[in-house]
Structures are given as C-alpha cells and as structure tokens.
Design a protein around this motif. Structure first.
Motif, PDB file in Angstrom:
ATOM      1  N   ARG A 269       0.700  -1.112   0.195  1.00  0.00           N
ATOM      2  CA  ARG A 269      -0.039  -0.118   0.077  1.00  0.00           C
ATOM      3  C   ARG A 269       0.740   1.399   0.068  1.00  0.00           C
ATOM      4  O   ARG A 269       0.342   2.465  -0.501  1.00  0.00           O
ATOM      5  CB  ARG A 269      -0.970   0.137   1.286  1.00  0.00           C
ATOM      6  CG  ARG A 269      -1.688  -1.099   1.339  1.00  0.00           C
ATOM      7  CD  ARG A 269      -2.548  -1.160   2.675  1.00  0.00           C
ATOM      8  NE  ARG A 269      -3.485  -2.233   2.993  1.00  0.00           N
ATOM      9  CZ  ARG A 269      -2.877  -3.084   3.807  1.00  0.00           C
ATOM     10  NH1 ARG A 269      -1.840  -2.869   4.655  1.00  0.00           N
ATOM     11  NH2 ARG A 269      -3.705  -4.127   4.075  1.00  0.00           N
ATOM     12  N   LEU A 270       2.046   1.102   0.492  1.00  0.00           N
ATOM     13  CA  LEU A 270       3.063   2.322   0.818  1.00  0.00           C
ATOM     14  C   LEU A 270       4.128   2.515  -0.280  1.00  0.00           C
ATOM     15  O   LEU A 270       4.941   3.203  -0.332  1.00  0.00           O
ATOM     16  CB  LEU A 270       3.743   2.264   2.151  1.00  0.00           C
ATOM     17  CG  LEU A 270       2.562   2.230   3.279  1.00  0.00           C
ATOM     18  CD1 LEU A 270       3.627   2.111   4.494  1.00  0.00           C
ATOM     19  CD2 LEU A 270       1.640   3.347   3.412  1.00  0.00           C
ATOM     20  N   GLY A 271       3.736   1.572  -1.510  1.00  0.00           N
ATOM     21  CA  GLY A 271       4.643   1.768  -2.575  1.00  0.00           C
ATOM     22  C   GLY A 271       6.001   1.238  -2.213  1.00  0.00           C
ATOM     23  O   GLY A 271       6.861   1.627  -3.306  1.00  0.00           O
ATOM     24  N   GLY A 272       6.221   0.525  -1.591  1.00  0.00           N
ATOM     25  CA  GLY A 272       7.490  -0.084  -1.222  1.00  0.00           C
ATOM     26  C   GLY A 272       8.268   0.406   0.039  1.00  0.00           C
ATOM     27  O   GLY A 272       9.193  -0.039   0.228  1.00  0.00           O
ATOM     28  N   PHE A 273       7.791   1.416   0.413  1.00  0.00           N
ATOM     29  CA  PHE A 273       8.493   2.217   1.504  1.00  0.00           C
ATOM     30  C   PHE A 273       7.899   1.899   3.090  1.00  0.00           C
ATOM     31  O   PHE A 273       6.835   1.457   3.183  1.00  0.00           O
ATOM     32  CB  PHE A 273       8.274   3.663   1.562  1.00  0.00           C
ATOM     33  CG  PHE A 273       8.789   4.532   0.415  1.00  0.00           C
ATOM     34  CD1 PHE A 273      10.223   4.933   0.711  1.00  0.00           C
ATOM     35  CD2 PHE A 273       8.215   4.563  -0.894  1.00  0.00           C
ATOM     36  CE1 PHE A 273      11.006   5.713  -0.183  1.00  0.00           C
ATOM     37  CE2 PHE A 273       9.220   5.281  -1.688  1.00  0.00           C
ATOM     38  CZ  PHE A 273      10.231   5.817  -1.542  1.00  0.00           C
ATOM     39  N   MET A 278      11.711   5.398   4.107  1.00  0.00           N
ATOM     40  CA  MET A 278      11.264   6.591   3.969  1.00  0.00           C
ATOM     41  C   MET A 278      12.367   7.638   4.660  1.00  0.00           C
ATOM     42  O   MET A 278      12.620   8.749   4.111  1.00  0.00           O
ATOM     43  CB  MET A 278      10.083   6.860   4.450  1.00  0.00           C
ATOM     44  CG  MET A 278       9.303   8.303   4.327  1.00  0.00           C
ATOM     45  SD  MET A 278       9.069   9.062   2.690  1.00  0.00           S
ATOM     46  CE  MET A 278       7.561   8.213   2.200  1.00  0.00           C
ATOM     47  N   ALA A 279      12.720   7.262   6.130  1.00  0.00           N
ATOM     48  CA  ALA A 279      13.549   8.552   6.675  1.00  0.00           C
ATOM     49  C   ALA A 279      14.973   8.580   5.728  1.00  0.00           C
ATOM     50  O   ALA A 279      15.303   9.800   5.726  1.00  0.00           O
ATOM     51  CB  ALA A 279      14.064   7.832   7.820  1.00  0.00           C
ATOM     52  N   GLN A 280      15.340   7.551   5.109  1.00  0.00           N
ATOM     53  CA  GLN A 280      16.765   7.412   4.476  1.00  0.00           C
ATOM     54  C   GLN A 280      16.682   8.419   3.328  1.00  0.00           C
ATOM     55  O   GLN A 280      17.147   9.224   2.647  1.00  0.00           O
ATOM     56  CB  GLN A 280      17.415   6.214   4.041  1.00  0.00           C
ATOM     57  CG  GLN A 280      18.633   6.095   3.352  1.00  0.00           C
ATOM     58  CD  GLN A 280      19.596   6.684   4.242  1.00  0.00           C
ATOM     59  OE1 GLN A 280      19.685   6.528   5.584  1.00  0.00           O
ATOM     60  NE2 GLN A 280      20.256   7.664   3.486  1.00  0.00           N
TER      61      GLN A 280
END
Length: 289
Positions: A269-273, A278-280
């Motif tokens: 759902r989060l597009g692979g993040f 995401m933080a990186q």
C-alpha cells in the motif's frame, strides 16, 4: 500543577494552572504515531475538554523531535489491531482490500483530526525538531504553532505516489503555489520559512520554546471561555466556507485510490516504503540541498 498522568503508556497529561499539557511520549521512535498513541491522544483531549478549569491546551512531543509522522515500521506498529472507536465508523481490522485502510484512516486520521481541530478550547502545538507527515497533521489541527528555530516541516508522502497526508490542509496552511512546491519536492520547510508563510505563529530558540509557549497559553487563558470558543468556531467555520473540509474529502478519496493503486502494482500500500526507507530518502534529499 497537577500530577502527571500516563495514558496507555504513550501519552503524558498534566494541568498547569489553566493550561492542559498533552505530551506524546515515544521519544525512542521520534513520537511516531501508532493507533495506540492516537487513541491515547484522543483520551487526553477529552480530559482537557471535560475539565472546566482548563482554558488552553498545549500539544508537545518528548525528545528531540515533535513527531516523525505515522508509524510505518516500529515494533509497536498496530495497523491490524482493533480499538474502541471514537467516531461513527465501523471496525477496519476484518475488512478486505482497500476497505481495510479506508476504514482505519477515516477513523484514526481524518476523523480524529477533524474532531480535535474543532474541540472548543484553544490549542497550541509546541514544535521542536521534525514535524513530518502525520506530525504535520497534529500541528495543523492546533490553533497556534510555536516552533523552535531548528524545527522543520515536511510532507514527503508523494514519494509513495500518494497526494499528501490524510488531513489535507496544505492549500489552507500555505498558498497554492507554495503548497505545490512543498508536496512536489518533499523538501523540508524551515521554521523561519513556515513563519513567513503564516503557518507558524512564532519562532524562538530551543531554550525559550517552553517559556514562550506557556506565556502565550497563560495570556490566552485570561480570556473568557465562551468568547474563546465562539471565536474559534467562527474562524474554523470561515475556513470551511472557503473549502477546507470539501478539499479534505476530495483529497482523502484520491489518497486511498493511490493506496489501492500501489497495492495492485506492487503488492504494498505504501509503494514499497517502510519507516527506514522513507527516513533515508528524506535525509538523502536534505543532504543534496
């Protein structure tokens, strides 16, 4: 000053004279918001609303950062768990497909944030460090925002193919062109820039953040309760007449179309993040500036 209460292990609550202080308390995860924290915040806001001695509410976060946003990867992530709901929406946990996330986020994100925005007492967000995505939502539901001079604001979820966070207030907190830049790039907005845009009321050194916030809170607390409530109500209603609520309804539907699209294409759902990825990505983008 009242004794500090701990609510569900993740939120602290106390009353200082006429000011209630609600503090997110997951500093080891930069106050990432799981459902446990969101429901604890709701309980704390209810306590403050029900206490006739409380005139003003301050929302804060323990540790280095106000909030790194929604919990998308800590050991306490509880997206699959049912809670006693506060809005008139059904449980999400046993629902299939896109209905699962739509029902959950309607309850814990859009629904709660709208209720908190309209609670009948003035609220002040006291922001230090990161105020990202879901953290931005929490600051935006407050009537005033006081930030330290090292604070920054961002909504990087366009990286996931999603058009901004669920409480979509961007075009009301910022003008449309700045809102587009903010979302298109995912860049961090400094506290000074946020002040220039009218999103933040005051920017002060970190050592003065608490003093400035509580001086302002105590000043507001001298006003009559009903006068404060009616003033807040008319300004919020004026925002809604300018389309704030309708924009959120439209954006929420598109937000969930994006979730469903991601799941169809990639199975996620989060597009692979996740939280680390995401933080990186956000840190790398900031370093390139």
């Amino acid at each position: 000053m009242s004794e500090v209460q701990t609510i569900d292990d993740v939120v602290l609550y106390e009353v200082r004279a006429q000011v209630a202080v609600i503090t997110m308390d997951r500093p080891e995860y930069n106050n990432a918001q799981n459902s446990q924290m969101t429901y604890a915040l709701d309980k704390a806001f209810q306590l403050a609303c029900n206490d006739d001695e409380v005139k003003v509410i301050v929302l804060a976060g323990n540790g280095k950062h106000f909030s790194a946003g929604h919990d998308i990867g800590t050991p306490g992530r509880d997206v699959d768990k049912s809670f006693d709901r506060t809005n008139l929406f059904y449980d999400h946990a046993n629902k299939p497909g896109g209905e699962f996330l739509y029902a959950r986020e309607h309850e814990v994100y859009l629904g709660m944030c709208r209720r908190w925005r309209d609670l009948p007492k003035p609220t002040i967000a006291m922001v230090q460090g990161a105020c990202v995505a879901g953290g931005l939502m929490l600051a935006w539901v407050c009537d005033l925002i006081i930030a330290d001079d090292k604070a920054f604001f961002s909504d990087p979820v366009v990286r996931m193919g999603i058009p901004g966070v669920e409480y979509f207030a961007h075009v009301h907190e910022l003008n449309p062109r700045i809102a587009k830049e903010f979302l298109f790039t995912g860049d961090r907005m400094s506290a000074d820039r946020a002040y220039q845009m009218g999103m933040v009321n005051r920017v002060v050194p970190r050592d003065n953040l608490e003093e400035t916030t509580f001086t302002l809170a105590n000043q507001i607390a001298q006003m009559p309760r009903l006068g404060l409530q009616l003033t807040k109500q008319v300004i919020n209603n004026a925002e809604d007449l300018m389309g704030k609520r309708s924009t959120m309804d439209m954006a929420f539907g598109l937000h969930h179309f994006a979730h469903a699209h991601n799941e169809t294409i990639s199975g996620d759902r989060l597009g692979g993040f996740d939280a680390k990825a995401m933080a990186q990505a956000n840190k790398s983008a900031a370093k390139e500036k």
